[in-house]
Design a protein around this motif. Structure first.
Motif, mmCIF file in Angstrom:
data_model
loop_
_atom_site.group_PDB
_atom_site.id
_atom_site.type_symbol
_atom_site.label_atom_id
_atom_site.label_comp_id
_atom_site.label_asym_id
_atom_site.label_seq_id
_atom_site.Cartn_x
_atom_site.Cartn_y
_atom_site.Cartn_z
ATOM 1 N N ARG A 195 0.890 -1.165 -0.071
ATOM 2 C CA ARG A 195 -0.199 0.183 0.159
ATOM 3 C C ARG A 195 0.794 1.262 -0.020
ATOM 4 N N ARG A 196 0.533 2.246 -0.577
ATOM 5 C CA ARG A 196 1.200 3.696 -0.722
ATOM 6 C C ARG A 196 0.045 4.693 -0.306
ATOM 7 N N LEU A 197 0.687 5.517 0.462
ATOM 8 C CA LEU A 197 0.087 6.734 1.212
ATOM 9 C C LEU A 197 0.441 8.015 0.671
ATOM 10 N N THR A 198 -0.355 8.873 0.568
ATOM 11 C CA THR A 198 0.188 10.386 0.074
ATOM 12 C C THR A 198 0.731 11.063 1.169
ATOM 13 N N THR A 199 1.693 11.744 1.026
ATOM 14 C CA THR A 199 2.335 12.689 1.818
ATOM 15 C C THR A 199 1.388 13.550 2.804
ATOM 16 N N GLY A 200 0.522 14.186 2.073
ATOM 17 C CA GLY A 200 -0.517 14.949 3.035
ATOM 18 C C GLY A 200 -1.394 14.275 3.861
ATOM 19 N N THR A 201 -2.035 13.129 3.852
ATOM 20 C CA THR A 201 -2.339 12.232 4.761
ATOM 21 C C THR A 201 -1.495 11.994 5.848
ATOM 22 N N LEU A 202 -0.341 11.596 5.185
ATOM 23 C CA LEU A 202 0.871 11.250 6.631
ATOM 24 C C LEU A 202 0.756 12.394 7.463
ATOM 25 N N ASN A 203 1.060 13.384 6.845
ATOM 26 C CA ASN A 203 1.445 14.555 7.656
ATOM 27 C C ASN A 203 0.236 15.120 8.614
ATOM 28 N N VAL A 204 -1.076 14.861 8.059
ATOM 29 C CA VAL A 204 -1.932 15.110 8.754
ATOM 30 C C VAL A 204 -2.050 14.374 10.141
ATOM 31 N N MET A 205 -1.691 12.953 9.966
ATOM 32 C CA MET A 205 -1.597 11.801 11.078
ATOM 33 C C MET A 205 -0.350 12.375 11.874
ATOM 34 N N LEU A 206 0.594 12.766 11.477
ATOM 35 C CA LEU A 206 1.555 13.040 12.235
ATOM 36 C C LEU A 206 1.371 14.271 13.136
ATOM 37 N N ALA A 207 0.840 15.426 12.585
ATOM 38 C CA ALA A 207 0.482 16.563 13.177
ATOM 39 C C ALA A 207 -0.418 16.054 14.639
ATOM 40 N N GLU A 208 -1.374 15.407 14.420
ATOM 41 C CA GLU A 208 -2.338 14.848 15.358
ATOM 42 C C GLU A 208 -1.342 13.885 16.303
ATOM 43 N N ALA A 209 -0.691 13.313 15.912
ATOM 44 C CA ALA A 209 -0.007 12.162 17.029
ATOM 45 C C ALA A 209 1.018 13.140 17.564
ATOM 46 N N VAL A 210 1.508 14.314 17.197
ATOM 47 C CA VAL A 210 2.539 15.057 17.997
ATOM 48 C C VAL A 210 1.790 15.759 19.096
ATOM 49 N N THR A 211 0.551 16.377 18.616
ATOM 50 C CA THR A 211 -0.311 17.146 19.555
ATOM 51 C C THR A 211 -0.552 16.481 20.489
ATOM 52 N N ARG A 212 -1.108 15.015 20.385
ATOM 53 C CA ARG A 212 -1.486 14.047 21.345
ATOM 54 C C ARG A 212 -0.451 13.764 22.262
#
Length: 437
Positions: free
Chosen positions: A350-367
């Motif tokens: 599976r391949r994921l887009t950079t945009g969706t990955l960075n949305v996930m990363l921002a939420e993870a860092v905030t949490r």
């Protein structure tokens, strides 16, 4: 398909390897090395044909394994459009050759006699013409060791084949390697999936020697099932044949899309199982751990849950691997294996887009705030995917030494949870961002 047949030690496997351009069949100066049918593709003049290497033909075989070998040869002949009958120039026509010729005359298919070990160039030696006595009009001199006459052999073989009815090549199919220790039930599993005896099954450990390809097509799709030799500890490998068989098994893992690793439910997981699984993990392959012979386990309330917890402890380094409990003898839950294999491969590629990955990363860092050390806090910049099989991600940070293992594991778990990558290995690589002027 084209079957290569002949008695033992005439050079069938050497010819097979020469035709497909790589050493797939084990070749040793000993009779009876090849047992199952070995498949390989050969391209000649823009056309492709599948060749089948077979064991040595013994018309009067009596031993159990010998009988199974003869059965595999007959299946190969039945599947083929053309048969290449390999004989040995140095021994001349033998009684066994005449018996094999008598059987091949009855099949009503083109038979090409390949006189092997014609190592000298020039006109054929007088002994060559003796092989016309076998009763076949097409006789070709070759040297499988040196490659002499291989082109002439292919010209003759391909002239008998109708290429208008081409089928899909095995390169387009999902490749599933069946691996594990000896006698775990690998060959039985393939026979159960295909509902016929495609590979030889015996209680004798080490029956399977080569990596055997079996094409399976059903309502779930098209697959290439690859049976492999049982992988034992190096200290227990005594014969040269078994040594090469183990090497072939590991090479099969390298070329497979998914691995089904079988464990004997009665014996339970052993140290060697963890080593085999560790090799698959290092290669980043999708894997399903299959517990076979589940019908032999006495059941109580919670038996499967208890067994599963034990497996999770043993294979803690690959917590993503799904478990399946089956019985190749009764067919219990065998049909679910292909579904699990397809799911594991889909996640592995599976391949994921950079945009969706960075949305996930921002939420993870905030949490969960990144760690700090001596007043310096880790800053996580952005993340991107750089590859598949397995999914590989690169995350950029300000200081590598601040990116602790625990926080790396946290980010990995967030990727798995958010994107549903819970049945595949993945790689997370941290890189330090260069300071801008």
């Amino acid at each position: 398909m084209v079957a290569i047949v002949g008695r033992t030690n005439v050079g069938k496997s050497t010819l097979f390897n020469k035709l497909i351009g790589r050493k797939k069949s084990i070749t040793l100066d000993a009779p009876g090395v090849t047992r199952d049918r070995i498949f390989g593709e050969c391209e000649w003049n823009t056309q492709t044909v599948s060749f089948i290497d077979t064991g040595g033909f013994e018309p009067n075989a009596s031993k159990n394994i010998s009988n199974r070998i003869q059965q595999q040869i007959k299946i190969a002949i039945a599947e083929s459009e053309v048969v290449v009958f390999v004989v040995d120039l140095k021994t001349g026509v033998t009684v066994e050759d005449l018996k094999i010729a008598g059987l091949l005359v009855k099949i009503n298919k083109p038979v090409v006699v390949a006189v092997n070990k014609c190592d000298s160039l020039g006109a054929p030696v007088p002994e060559f013409y003796e092989f016309y006595n076998l009763g076949f009009g097409t006789v070709v001199e070759i040297s499988s060791a040196h490659g002499h006459g291989i082109g002439n052999l292919l010209d003759v073989v391909f002239s008998f084949i109708d290429f208008e009815s081409n089928l899909n090549t095995i390169d387009d199919m999902l490749r599933i390697a069946v691996i594990g220790r000896p006698n775990a039930g690998k060959s039985s599993l393939i026979n159960c999936l295909t509902a016929e005896e495609r590979v030889i099954v015996s209680e004798i450990a080490g029956t399977t020697r080569d990596a055997v390809d079996t094409v399976l097509e059903n309502e779930q799709g098209q697959f290439v099932l690859i049976d492999t030799a049982g992988i034992r500890k190096k200290s227990k490998v005594e014969e040269d044949i078994e040594y090469f068989s183990v090497i072939r098994a590991f090479k099969t893992v390298d070329s497979a899309d998914v691995c089904l690793m079988l464990i004997d439910a009665v014996e339970g997981p052993a140290e060697q199982d963890t080593k085999i699984a560790g090799y698959v993990h290092e290669k980043g392959k999708a894997i399903v751990i299959v517990v076979n012979k589940w019908d032999l386990i006495e059941k109580e309330t919670g038996t499967m849950s208890s067994y599963r917890r034990n497996l999770q402890e043993v294979f803690a380094f690959m917590s993503y691997a799904p478990f399946c409990f089956i019985s190749t003898k009764t067919g219990q839950r065998v049909e679910k294996l292909l579904e699990e294999a397809k799911l594991a491969y889909a996640q592995n590629s599976r391949r994921l887009t950079t945009g969706t990955l960075n949305v996930m990363l921002a939420e993870a860092v905030t949490r969960v705030q990144p760690p700090s050390d001596k007043g310096k806090r880790l800053k996580v910049g952005y993340i991107t995917q750089t590859g598949v099989n397995p999914p590989t991600f690169v995350v950029f940070v300000n200081k590598l030494d601040l990116f602790h293992f625990s926080y790396k594991r946290y980010i990995e778990n967030q990727i798995r949870e958010v994107f549903g990558l819970n049945s595949t290995p993945l790689r997370l690589i941290a890189r330090e961002r260069k300071h801008e002027k």
